[in-house]
Design an enzyme around this catalytic site. Structure first.
Site, PDB file in Angstrom:
ATOM      1  N   ASP A  34      28.146  43.013  24.639  1.00 65.89           N
ATOM      2  CA  ASP A  34      29.237  42.288  25.267  1.00 65.89           C
ATOM      3  C   ASP A  34      30.392  43.267  25.382  1.00 65.89           C
ATOM      4  O   ASP A  34      31.011  43.626  24.378  1.00 65.89           O
ATOM      5  CB  ASP A  34      29.638  41.078  24.414  1.00 65.89           C
ATOM      6  N   ILE A  35      30.674  43.724  26.585  1.00 70.19           N
ATOM      7  CA  ILE A  35      31.665  44.786  26.737  1.00 70.19           C
ATOM      8  C   ILE A  35      33.090  44.306  26.476  1.00 70.19           C
ATOM      9  O   ILE A  35      34.004  45.120  26.365  1.00 70.19           O
ATOM     10  CB  ILE A  35      31.582  45.458  28.131  1.00 70.19           C
ATOM     11  N   TYR A  46      38.977  39.015  41.381  1.00 69.98           N
ATOM     12  CA  TYR A  46      37.778  39.864  41.389  1.00 69.98           C
ATOM     13  C   TYR A  46      38.031  41.128  42.202  1.00 69.98           C
ATOM     14  O   TYR A  46      37.712  42.243  41.755  1.00 69.98           O
ATOM     15  CB  TYR A  46      36.593  39.096  41.969  1.00 69.98           C
ATOM     16  N   VAL A  94      25.336  41.339  48.142  1.00 61.16           N
ATOM     17  CA  VAL A  94      24.021  40.911  47.663  1.00 61.16           C
ATOM     18  C   VAL A  94      24.151  39.491  47.121  1.00 61.16           C
ATOM     19  O   VAL A  94      25.041  39.219  46.303  1.00 61.16           O
ATOM     20  CB  VAL A  94      23.509  41.851  46.547  1.00 61.16           C
TER      21      VAL A  94
END
Length: 277
Positions: free
Chosen positions: A62-63, A192, A229
């Protein structure tokens, strides 16, 4: 001889999973570590790839959690004495029409996509071996034109922009978002998009730091835009498959020894280097 090792973050699905598949089935001559926050999903991804004849290794990561980052760092140091490839694919995004306050969106999105990525890199880059490869996934909008204020753009474009100055910019953005003034100040409306502008900028700063670290490790860092994507991240909008989205990232991860171009660059899904400004 110590075995080589590649690490891919956020790799239990989507583009990250496709990158792991490529590395396992391509030219990488070492172990591939598939990381994910959720152990069940990470292990299920490894099991599915194993069923296809590939052999990645799962490690929880978990960064956003400093302890989790330290655990992975210790694992790599103890088992491989370092790392050769790091692909940062882990990211979050709020869906269209979310009711979450923009300040919370900014804190959480930046917390993973920028601050978390930076945290992991700061621990793993010092133990990256010569000819190591760092690949940070950004987006189509992770370019400087996503910021409309000339003053902000000039700060990002400073040729000597430091990690500390970039962090100050990131903190400034989050504060502006919390106070509802980020759009008026020239930041992107989307948290984002803002986070990915910072990821692209981080990559440029990292390459300058690597070039000036006083060693001859010849580590190359690049940011890559996989294209649109359809994944959980974007509400399954887009026309490119995860395998197509993974192509350029795989290419950059497998740049041969002593190759130093592209470096510190923004690379499009078709492997073209583009001007981020």
């Amino acid at each position: 001889m110590v075995k080589r090792v590649a690490v891919v973050t956020g790799a239990n699905k989507g583009i990250g999973l496709a990158i792991v598949r490529n590395l396992c089935g391509n030219e990488f001559d070492g172990d591939v570590i598939l990381t994910a926050r959720d152990c069940d999903r990470g292990k299920a991804a490894v099991e599915a790839l194993s069923g296809a004849g590939l052999n990645p290794i799962y490690h929880r990561l978990d960064i956003t959690d400093a302890e989790s980052v330290e655990e992975l760092t210790g694992y790599l140091r103890d088992n491989y004495s370092g790392v050769d490839v790091l692909v940062n694919s882990a990211a979050i995004a709020y869906g269209y029409g979310t009711q979450t306050a923009v300040g919370e969106q900014a804190s959480r999105t930046m917390g993973t996509n920028f601050y978390g990525t930076r945290r992991l890199c700061r621990r793993l880059l010092p133990i990256m071996r010569p000819n190591g490869r760092l690949v940070n996934l950004t987006s189509t909008y992770g370019v400087l034109t996503s910021i409309t204020d000339d003053g902000l753009r000039r700060r990002f474009l400073a040729p000597d922009l430091s990690d500390e100055q970039l962090m100050a910019l990131a903190d400034e953005y989050v504060t502006d978002a919390r106070e509802g003034r980020h759009v008026a100040k020239g930041w992107p409306k989307s948290t984002y998009i803002a986070s990915k502008v910072f990821v692209t900028a981080l990559t440029r700063v990292q390459q300058r730091q690597l070039d000036a670290d006083g060693t001859d490790r010849r580590i190359v860092a690049n940011a890559v835009n996989p294209g649109v994507v359809p994944t959980d991240l974007n509400g399954h909008r887009g026309h490119r498959s995860p395998d197509e989205g993974a192509d350029a990232a795989t290419y950059l991860a497998l740049l041969p020894p002593h190759c130093d171009q592209p470096s510190g660059a923004l690379v499009w899904w078709d492997r073209r280097v583009v001007d981020w400004a």
